[in-house]
Every structure is written in C-alpha cells, then in structure tokens.
Design a protein around this motif. Structure first.
Motif, PDB file in Angstrom:
ATOM      1  N   THR A  88      36.677  34.420  38.209  1.00  0.00           N
ATOM      2  CA  THR A  88      37.930  34.804  37.557  1.00  0.00           C
ATOM      3  C   THR A  88      38.161  36.294  37.726  1.00  0.00           C
ATOM      4  O   THR A  88      37.345  37.103  37.271  1.00  0.00           O
ATOM      5  CB  THR A  88      37.888  34.461  36.059  1.00  0.00           C
ATOM      6  OG1 THR A  88      37.676  33.053  35.899  1.00  0.00           O
ATOM      7  CG2 THR A  88      39.202  34.855  35.379  1.00  0.00           C
ATOM      8  N   PRO A  89      39.247  36.700  38.367  1.00  0.00           N
ATOM      9  CA  PRO A  89      39.515  38.135  38.502  1.00  0.00           C
ATOM     10  C   PRO A  89      39.825  38.752  37.141  1.00  0.00           C
ATOM     11  O   PRO A  89      40.568  38.177  36.345  1.00  0.00           O
ATOM     12  CB  PRO A  89      40.729  38.183  39.435  1.00  0.00           C
ATOM     13  CG  PRO A  89      41.402  36.859  39.251  1.00  0.00           C
ATOM     14  CD  PRO A  89      40.299  35.876  38.987  1.00  0.00           C
ATOM     15  N   SER A  90      39.256  39.897  36.877  1.00  0.00           N
ATOM     16  CA  SER A  90      39.496  40.572  35.601  1.00  0.00           C
ATOM     17  C   SER A  90      40.642  41.571  35.686  1.00  0.00           C
ATOM     18  O   SER A  90      41.119  42.070  34.670  1.00  0.00           O
ATOM     19  CB  SER A  90      38.230  41.295  35.138  1.00  0.00           C
ATOM     20  OG  SER A  90      37.818  42.247  36.109  1.00  0.00           O
ATOM     21  N   ASP A  91      41.100  41.843  36.899  1.00  0.00           N
ATOM     22  CA  ASP A  91      42.151  42.829  37.127  1.00  0.00           C
ATOM     23  C   ASP A  91      42.923  42.392  38.376  1.00  0.00           C
ATOM     24  O   ASP A  91      42.325  41.843  39.312  1.00  0.00           O
ATOM     25  CB  ASP A  91      41.530  44.215  37.343  1.00  0.00           C
ATOM     26  CG  ASP A  91      42.583  45.286  37.536  1.00  0.00           C
ATOM     27  OD1 ASP A  91      43.003  45.493  38.699  1.00  0.00           O
ATOM     28  OD2 ASP A  91      42.995  45.897  36.547  1.00  0.00           O
TER      29      ASP A  91
ATOM     30  N   ALA B  53      51.003  31.133  23.248  1.00  0.00           N
ATOM     31  CA  ALA B  53      50.463  29.779  23.091  1.00  0.00           C
ATOM     32  C   ALA B  53      49.486  29.450  24.215  1.00  0.00           C
ATOM     33  O   ALA B  53      48.430  28.871  23.982  1.00  0.00           O
ATOM     34  CB  ALA B  53      51.615  28.764  23.102  1.00  0.00           C
ATOM     35  N   ARG B  54      49.819  29.854  25.445  1.00  0.00           N
ATOM     36  CA  ARG B  54      48.929  29.563  26.577  1.00  0.00           C
ATOM     37  C   ARG B  54      47.644  30.360  26.442  1.00  0.00           C
ATOM     38  O   ARG B  54      46.562  29.837  26.709  1.00  0.00           O
ATOM     39  CB  ARG B  54      49.662  29.889  27.865  1.00  0.00           C
ATOM     40  CG  ARG B  54      48.822  29.780  29.122  1.00  0.00           C
ATOM     41  CD  ARG B  54      48.330  28.385  29.403  1.00  0.00           C
ATOM     42  NE  ARG B  54      49.383  27.449  29.720  1.00  0.00           N
ATOM     43  CZ  ARG B  54      49.173  26.204  30.155  1.00  0.00           C
ATOM     44  NH1 ARG B  54      47.920  25.780  30.330  1.00  0.00           N
ATOM     45  NH2 ARG B  54      50.168  25.382  30.394  1.00  0.00           N
ATOM     46  N   SER B  55      47.736  31.629  26.008  1.00  0.00           N
ATOM     47  CA  SER B  55      46.535  32.456  25.857  1.00  0.00           C
ATOM     48  C   SER B  55      45.607  31.890  24.790  1.00  0.00           C
ATOM     49  O   SER B  55      44.386  31.946  24.917  1.00  0.00           O
ATOM     50  CB  SER B  55      46.934  33.898  25.508  1.00  0.00           C
ATOM     51  OG  SER B  55      47.668  34.481  26.547  1.00  0.00           O
ATOM     52  N   SER B  56      46.163  31.328  23.733  1.00  0.00           N
ATOM     53  CA  SER B  56      45.348  30.784  22.634  1.00  0.00           C
ATOM     54  C   SER B  56      44.605  29.530  23.063  1.00  0.00           C
ATOM     55  O   SER B  56      43.603  29.161  22.453  1.00  0.00           O
ATOM     56  CB  SER B  56      46.219  30.477  21.423  1.00  0.00           C
ATOM     57  OG  SER B  56      47.130  29.417  21.705  1.00  0.00           O
ATOM     58  N   ARG B  57      45.072  28.884  24.158  1.00  0.00           N
ATOM     59  CA  ARG B  57      44.414  27.656  24.613  1.00  0.00           C
ATOM     60  C   ARG B  57      43.262  27.945  25.552  1.00  0.00           C
ATOM     61  O   ARG B  57      42.464  27.086  25.866  1.00  0.00           O
ATOM     62  CB  ARG B  57      45.440  26.768  25.342  1.00  0.00           C
ATOM     63  CG  ARG B  57      46.460  26.160  24.423  1.00  0.00           C
ATOM     64  CD  ARG B  57      47.619  25.564  25.200  1.00  0.00           C
ATOM     65  NE  ARG B  57      47.188  24.659  26.248  1.00  0.00           N
ATOM     66  CZ  ARG B  57      48.016  24.095  27.122  1.00  0.00           C
ATOM     67  NH1 ARG B  57      49.312  24.353  27.075  1.00  0.00           N
ATOM     68  NH2 ARG B  57      47.569  23.285  28.065  1.00  0.00           N
ATOM     69  N   THR B  58      43.212  29.185  26.091  1.00  0.00           N
ATOM     70  CA  THR B  58      42.200  29.497  27.083  1.00  0.00           C
ATOM     71  C   THR B  58      40.982  30.109  26.427  1.00  0.00           C
ATOM     72  O   THR B  58      40.997  30.482  25.282  1.00  0.00           O
ATOM     73  CB  THR B  58      42.772  30.465  28.142  1.00  0.00           C
ATOM     74  OG1 THR B  58      43.240  31.639  27.484  1.00  0.00           O
ATOM     75  CG2 THR B  58      43.921  29.794  28.887  1.00  0.00           C
TER      76      THR B  58
ATOM     77  N   ILE C  37      46.807  31.174  32.849  1.00  0.00           N
ATOM     78  CA  ILE C  37      47.595  32.340  33.206  1.00  0.00           C
ATOM     79  C   ILE C  37      46.653  33.532  33.124  1.00  0.00           C
ATOM     80  O   ILE C  37      46.098  33.822  32.062  1.00  0.00           O
ATOM     81  CB  ILE C  37      48.804  32.515  32.269  1.00  0.00           C
ATOM     82  CG1 ILE C  37      49.794  31.360  32.475  1.00  0.00           C
ATOM     83  CG2 ILE C  37      49.493  33.850  32.513  1.00  0.00           C
ATOM     84  CD1 ILE C  37      50.998  31.416  31.562  1.00  0.00           C
ATOM     85  N   LEU C  38      46.431  34.162  34.252  1.00  0.00           N
ATOM     86  CA  LEU C  38      45.426  35.219  34.332  1.00  0.00           C
ATOM     87  C   LEU C  38      45.877  36.491  33.628  1.00  0.00           C
ATOM     88  O   LEU C  38      47.068  36.735  33.451  1.00  0.00           O
ATOM     89  CB  LEU C  38      45.121  35.514  35.801  1.00  0.00           C
ATOM     90  CG  LEU C  38      44.639  34.317  36.642  1.00  0.00           C
ATOM     91  CD1 LEU C  38      44.451  34.733  38.095  1.00  0.00           C
ATOM     92  CD2 LEU C  38      43.358  33.739  36.064  1.00  0.00           C
ATOM     93  N   PHE C  39      44.895  37.266  33.243  1.00  0.00           N
ATOM     94  CA  PHE C  39      45.092  38.576  32.618  1.00  0.00           C
ATOM     95  C   PHE C  39      45.880  38.464  31.313  1.00  0.00           C
ATOM     96  O   PHE C  39      46.572  39.414  30.907  1.00  0.00           O
ATOM     97  CB  PHE C  39      45.805  39.538  33.588  1.00  0.00           C
ATOM     98  CG  PHE C  39      45.340  39.411  35.012  1.00  0.00           C
ATOM     99  CD1 PHE C  39      44.004  39.573  35.351  1.00  0.00           C
ATOM    100  CD2 PHE C  39      46.241  39.089  36.028  1.00  0.00           C
ATOM    101  CE1 PHE C  39      43.567  39.435  36.666  1.00  0.00           C
ATOM    102  CE2 PHE C  39      45.822  38.950  37.340  1.00  0.00           C
ATOM    103  CZ  PHE C  39      44.479  39.115  37.660  1.00  0.00           C
ATOM    104  N   ASP C  40      45.786  37.303  30.648  1.00  0.00           N
ATOM    105  CA  ASP C  40      46.474  37.042  29.370  1.00  0.00           C
ATOM    106  C   ASP C  40      47.978  37.263  29.461  1.00  0.00           C
ATOM    107  O   ASP C  40      48.646  37.507  28.452  1.00  0.00           O
ATOM    108  CB  ASP C  40      45.896  37.926  28.247  1.00  0.00           C
ATOM    109  CG  ASP C  40      44.453  37.559  27.918  1.00  0.00           C
ATOM    110  OD1 ASP C  40      44.120  36.359  28.024  1.00  0.00           O
ATOM    111  OD2 ASP C  40      43.679  38.459  27.579  1.00  0.00           O
ATOM    112  N   GLY C  41      48.510  37.181  30.675  1.00  0.00           N
ATOM    113  CA  GLY C  41      49.947  37.367  30.850  1.00  0.00           C
ATOM    114  C   GLY C  41      50.404  38.807  30.700  1.00  0.00           C
ATOM    115  O   GLY C  41      51.606  39.077  30.753  1.00  0.00           O
ATOM    116  N   GLU C  42      49.470  39.730  30.528  1.00  0.00           N
ATOM    117  CA  GLU C  42      49.842  41.134  30.328  1.00  0.00           C
ATOM    118  C   GLU C  42      50.120  41.847  31.640  1.00  0.00           C
ATOM    119  O   GLU C  42      50.719  42.917  31.659  1.00  0.00           O
ATOM    120  CB  GLU C  42      48.746  41.861  29.556  1.00  0.00           C
ATOM    121  CG  GLU C  42      48.595  41.368  28.110  1.00  0.00           C
ATOM    122  CD  GLU C  42      47.587  42.176  27.324  1.00  0.00           C
ATOM    123  OE1 GLU C  42      46.915  43.034  27.929  1.00  0.00           O
ATOM    124  OE2 GLU C  42      47.483  41.965  26.099  1.00  0.00           O
ATOM    125  N   CYS C  43      49.666  41.267  32.747  1.00  0.00           N
ATOM    126  CA  CYS C  43      49.978  41.785  34.071  1.00  0.00           C
ATOM    127  C   CYS C  43      50.857  40.744  34.761  1.00  0.00           C
ATOM    128  O   CYS C  43      50.476  39.576  34.862  1.00  0.00           O
ATOM    129  CB  CYS C  43      48.711  42.036  34.886  1.00  0.00           C
ATOM    130  SG  CYS C  43      47.601  43.266  34.154  1.00  0.00           S
TER     131      CYS C  43
END
Length: 227
Positions: free
Chosen positions: A94-97, A222-227, A172-178
């Motif tokens: 999983t890419p962190s950035d 909602a998607r972030s809370s499921r991951t 959704i990677l990077f919690d959707g913040e990127c």
C-alpha cells in the motif's frame, strides 16, 4: 431527489463523456421520476468532443467549452481519488504517499492510445504536485479503468462520483486527502428562447449537483471509516 412535476414534455438531448453519464445516472433517474413526460436522449461523447455542443441541448463536462456562444455553469468540484482493491494492495503493498505510485501498475488514461506520463494531485494543504506513473494498460474510458481496478489489475484515479456508492471491496488511498481536482460544468446554449423541457432539465440538474457536492465529503468519511 424529486422535484415537482411541472407538466413539461418533449425530448431533451444530454451529451457527456461516458464516465459522467455512468457516474450520474441517478440524475436522469430522478428527472424521469419527477418529470415522466420528458424524453431523455443521453449521448456519450469523447473528452475531446466535449468542448462543443453539436446537436445536444445540454452538455455535462469536466472542461470549459471552446464555443464562446455557450453558457458554462460550474456545478461541482469533484475530486478524482486513487483507488485499488485490497487484493492488489496485499500483493503489491500500500503506497503511503502519492509519490510512491511510480512503483505501481497505474491504469492510465489518454487520447489516441497515448498514455498519461504524469498524474497531477493536490494534498490536504491544497498544494499541487505530480508523480510520473506507468502501467501495462491505458484507456480513455473511466468505466474500463474502474472495472480493471475492481479486478485487481492496478491503481486507478477515478472521479469520486463513479465509485462512492460502490459496494465492492476496494480502498480509496491516502484517506482521500490526496486527490486530483476536477470540475463539473453544466453547458447549454445562450438562447433567449429555451424549451420548457430543457429549462426544467437544467433546473433539476442544478439542484442535483448542489446536493451531490455535499455528499462528496460524506462519502469520503464513510469510505475511510470502513477501511
């Protein structure tokens, strides 16, 4: 979402890239439920052809039109988010950035089989950056990229509206913040006279996108809370 039936009747042609028609199919379903006498003709156009209306009454586009005789109303800011299945991430990490996307199989897009060399993205602080990406598959169809991503082929950058209601097992990677910033425009001719069916379709669409904008933030949470 339903609006009061005005009794409007007639045919309305709506043109948009296929990914926007797919992502916002609920717009046309709600319009049909509210105004059953409006006959919708939905036409998919390429991103390159989305700058001109041709024979359409209304166009939905991510780009401003090239024709100066058209009115373009910005109706939403839609983030395109980086997505991958958990199976793919388990196999490849999983890419962190976003800078680490250069080490992954990215499902790139482009016109005339020319793949994107870089993905632009914006971080949580609003800073725009880019990363050089590559992959074994390129497509100009967001729908195809979505299906390939859901099949575990690689990482895709997809409009949030295309994936936010999906029940499939992906992240959704990077919690959707990127994300890659995208705008949605509602485009129509600057005519003094406009058929009632077209006016009703425009008004219904404006209300739909106003509600949708509020849902984007809710969907990411909602998607972030499921991951």
């Amino acid at each position: 979402m339903r609006s009061a039936d005005t009794g409007a009747a007639g045919s309305v042609m709506v043109a948009a890239p296929a990914s926007l028609l797919e992502a916002h199919a609920s717009l046309f379903q709600s319009l049909n439920a509210s105004h059953p006498n409006i006959q919708l003709n939905l036409r998919s156009v390429s991103a390159r052809d989305a700058g001109q209306m041709a024979d359409a009454d209304i166009m939905i586009s991510n780009n401003l039109p090239t024709d100066q005789n058209l009115i373009a109303r910005k109706v939403a800011d839609e983030p395109a988010v980086f997505c991958a299945t958990r199976d793919y991430l388990a196999r490849h990490g999983t890419p962190s950035d976003p800078s680490q996307l250069r080490n992954h199989n990215c499902l790139t897009g482009g016109a005339a089989l020319k793949p994107e060399a870089d993905w632009l993205w914006r971080d949580a602080n609003g800073q725009e950056q880019s990363v050089t990406v590559s992959g074994v598959i390129t497509t100009d169809s967001m729908g195809v990229a979505k299906r390939m991503m859901l099949g575990g082929t690689g990482i895709a950058c997809l409009p949030l509206g295309l994936v936010m209601d999906s029940a499939y097992d992906f992240e959704i990677l990077f919690d959707g913040e990127c994300y890659r910033p995208m705008s949605i425009y509602l485009v129509y001719p600057a005519n003094k006279y406009m058929a009632q069916s077209v006016r009703v379709t425009i008004d219904h669409s404006l209300h739909y996108f106003e509600q949708l904008q509020a849902r984007f933030g809710e969907a990411l949470q909602a998607r972030s809370s499921r991951t």
